[in-house]
Design an enzyme around this catalytic site. Structure first.
Site, mmCIF file in Angstrom:
data_model
loop_
_atom_site.group_PDB
_atom_site.id
_atom_site.type_symbol
_atom_site.label_atom_id
_atom_site.label_comp_id
_atom_site.label_asym_id
_atom_site.label_seq_id
_atom_site.Cartn_x
_atom_site.Cartn_y
_atom_site.Cartn_z
ATOM 1 N N CYS A 158 -5.738 -59.472 -71.378
ATOM 2 C CA CYS A 158 -6.814 -59.841 -70.458
ATOM 3 C C CYS A 158 -7.386 -61.227 -70.749
ATOM 4 O O CYS A 158 -8.022 -61.831 -69.882
ATOM 5 C CB CYS A 158 -7.927 -58.796 -70.506
ATOM 6 S SG CYS A 158 -7.366 -57.117 -70.128
ATOM 7 N N HIS A 185 -14.526 -61.681 -68.143
ATOM 8 C CA HIS A 185 -13.424 -60.799 -67.767
ATOM 9 C C HIS A 185 -13.995 -59.562 -67.095
ATOM 10 O O HIS A 185 -14.953 -58.965 -67.587
ATOM 11 C CB HIS A 185 -12.633 -60.414 -69.019
ATOM 12 C CG HIS A 185 -11.697 -59.274 -68.825
ATOM 13 N ND1 HIS A 185 -10.867 -59.171 -67.735
ATOM 14 C CD2 HIS A 185 -11.468 -58.168 -69.577
ATOM 15 C CE1 HIS A 185 -10.158 -58.057 -67.836
ATOM 16 N NE2 HIS A 185 -10.504 -57.433 -68.929
ATOM 17 N N ASN A 204 -9.986 -53.825 -62.724
ATOM 18 C CA ASN A 204 -9.674 -54.688 -63.851
ATOM 19 C C ASN A 204 -8.255 -55.217 -63.688
ATOM 20 O O ASN A 204 -7.286 -54.481 -63.848
ATOM 21 C CB ASN A 204 -9.815 -53.879 -65.154
ATOM 22 C CG ASN A 204 -9.479 -54.694 -66.393
ATOM 23 O OD1 ASN A 204 -8.851 -55.733 -66.321
ATOM 24 N ND2 ASN A 204 -9.894 -54.185 -67.548
#
Length: 328
Positions: A120, A253, A284
């Site tokens: 990520c 994020h 996500n």
């Protein structure tokens, strides 16, 4: 005596672009498979819907689409790109790097092209590397892409992951600047926590040789991200020479809405700071989440050209990276 390369005094993001898959997946499509409810998912993550790619929306296709938008936003031709850097963990071919295939489809003139595996945090790693490449003289313009098709490696019956992960691509063009546009990176890793987010060894996961599912130990990851990353964000502000009061935008994020809120509280961000909350409708998207969130903030007027924005991302490894940038 070896000649030293000559780069630009500074670097900045010149343009951003994104690609969001056409298929919208509301919580109602997921709850039965994980014996859950819409309320449980919203309370736990802040997600109301996410995007999953269809068969044609490959890692390469989404990356090319996002890149074309970023190039247009930057006013840069593909022939000016010297390096293509792709952050992803869901390109399912070990080799060749998907960056080379993307560069070829875009029509780039034989640029350096390689993939980065930093989960990520991959896009923020890529921005740091691109800044160094431009300032170091190894490239003049770098195309940085964060892209994922996490729906390919997420178990639809896993209550801990099925409602979280999604697909998409975001891209940015990094090039030379007369003024600082990308602050010093604060990055690192905590390999002792690597088992919190992982996939088993490829094709060793089971006798059927199926793709191994991504697994995550949610509660420890939440605690680590919500508290440890606030210190990383604060350090990035300090290294950039600004305070929270001087910050215009916060683009973390998009892992979980509760983590986003916890970071903002821990860093004591003033109410004047615009905060990205793209996760509510995108889920996500790992390496794609920061550029997608930044693009949406620009489109909606939350982030304006010249604003200062703090980018921060974290994920499997456990790895993290943060920097302050000037909005293109």
């Amino acid at each position: 005596m070896i000649s030293a390369p000559k780069g630009s005094p500074h670097a900045r993001i010149l343009g951003v672009g994104g690609y969001r898959p056409t298929r919208v997946v509301p919580n109602s499509e997921i709850v039965d498979l994980i014996d859950s409810s819409d309320e449980w998912i919203r309370t736990r993550s802040g997600i109301t819907e996410r995007r999953w790619a269809n068969e044609d929306e490959t890692v390469q296709m989404m990356s090319v689409a996002a890149s074309r938008k970023a190039l247009e936003h930057a006013g840069i031709g593909i022939d000016q790109i010297d390096c293509v850097l792709v952050a992803t963990v869901s390109h399912l071919r070990q080799t060749p790097a998907v960056a080379a295939l993307i560069a070829d489809e875009l029509g780039a003139d034989h640029p350096a092209a390689f993939d980065v595996s930093a989960a990520c945090a991959g896009f923020c790693h890529g921005i740091a590397m691109a800044s160094d490449l431009v300032r170091g003289g190894s490239a003049k313009h770098v195309l940085v892409i964060g892209v994922e098709r996490l729906s390919d490696i997420t178990n639809p019956h896993d209550r801990g992951t099925a409602f979280i992960f999604a697909d998409g691509a975001g891209a940015a063009v990094v090039g030379p600047s007369d003024e600082p546009g990308i602050g010093p990176v604060v990055w690192g890793s905590s390999g002792d926590k690597a088992d919190m987010i992982q996939t088993p060894d490829w094709f060793v996961a089971n006798e059927a040789k199926e793709i191994p599912w991504l697994t995550m130990d949610g509660n420890p990851v939440f605690r680590w991200a919500a508290f440890a990353m606030a210190k990383v964000g604060q350090e990035a502000l300090e290294k950039a020479g600004i305070t929270a009061d001087e910050l215009d935008c916060f683009v973390p994020h998009q892992a979980n809405m509760r983590i986003v809120d916890a970071l903002a509280r821990s860093m004591k961000l003033p109410a004047t700071v615009e905060i990205a909350r793209d996760i509510a409708t995108m889920g996500n998207t790992s390496a794609a989440s920061v550029p997608l969130a930044l693009e949406r903030m620009i489109e909606q007027g939350q982030a304006k050209s010249g604003d200062t924005a703090l980018l921060i991302a974290f994920g499997a490894g456990l790895v993290y990276a943060a920097q302050v940038v000037v909005v293109p």
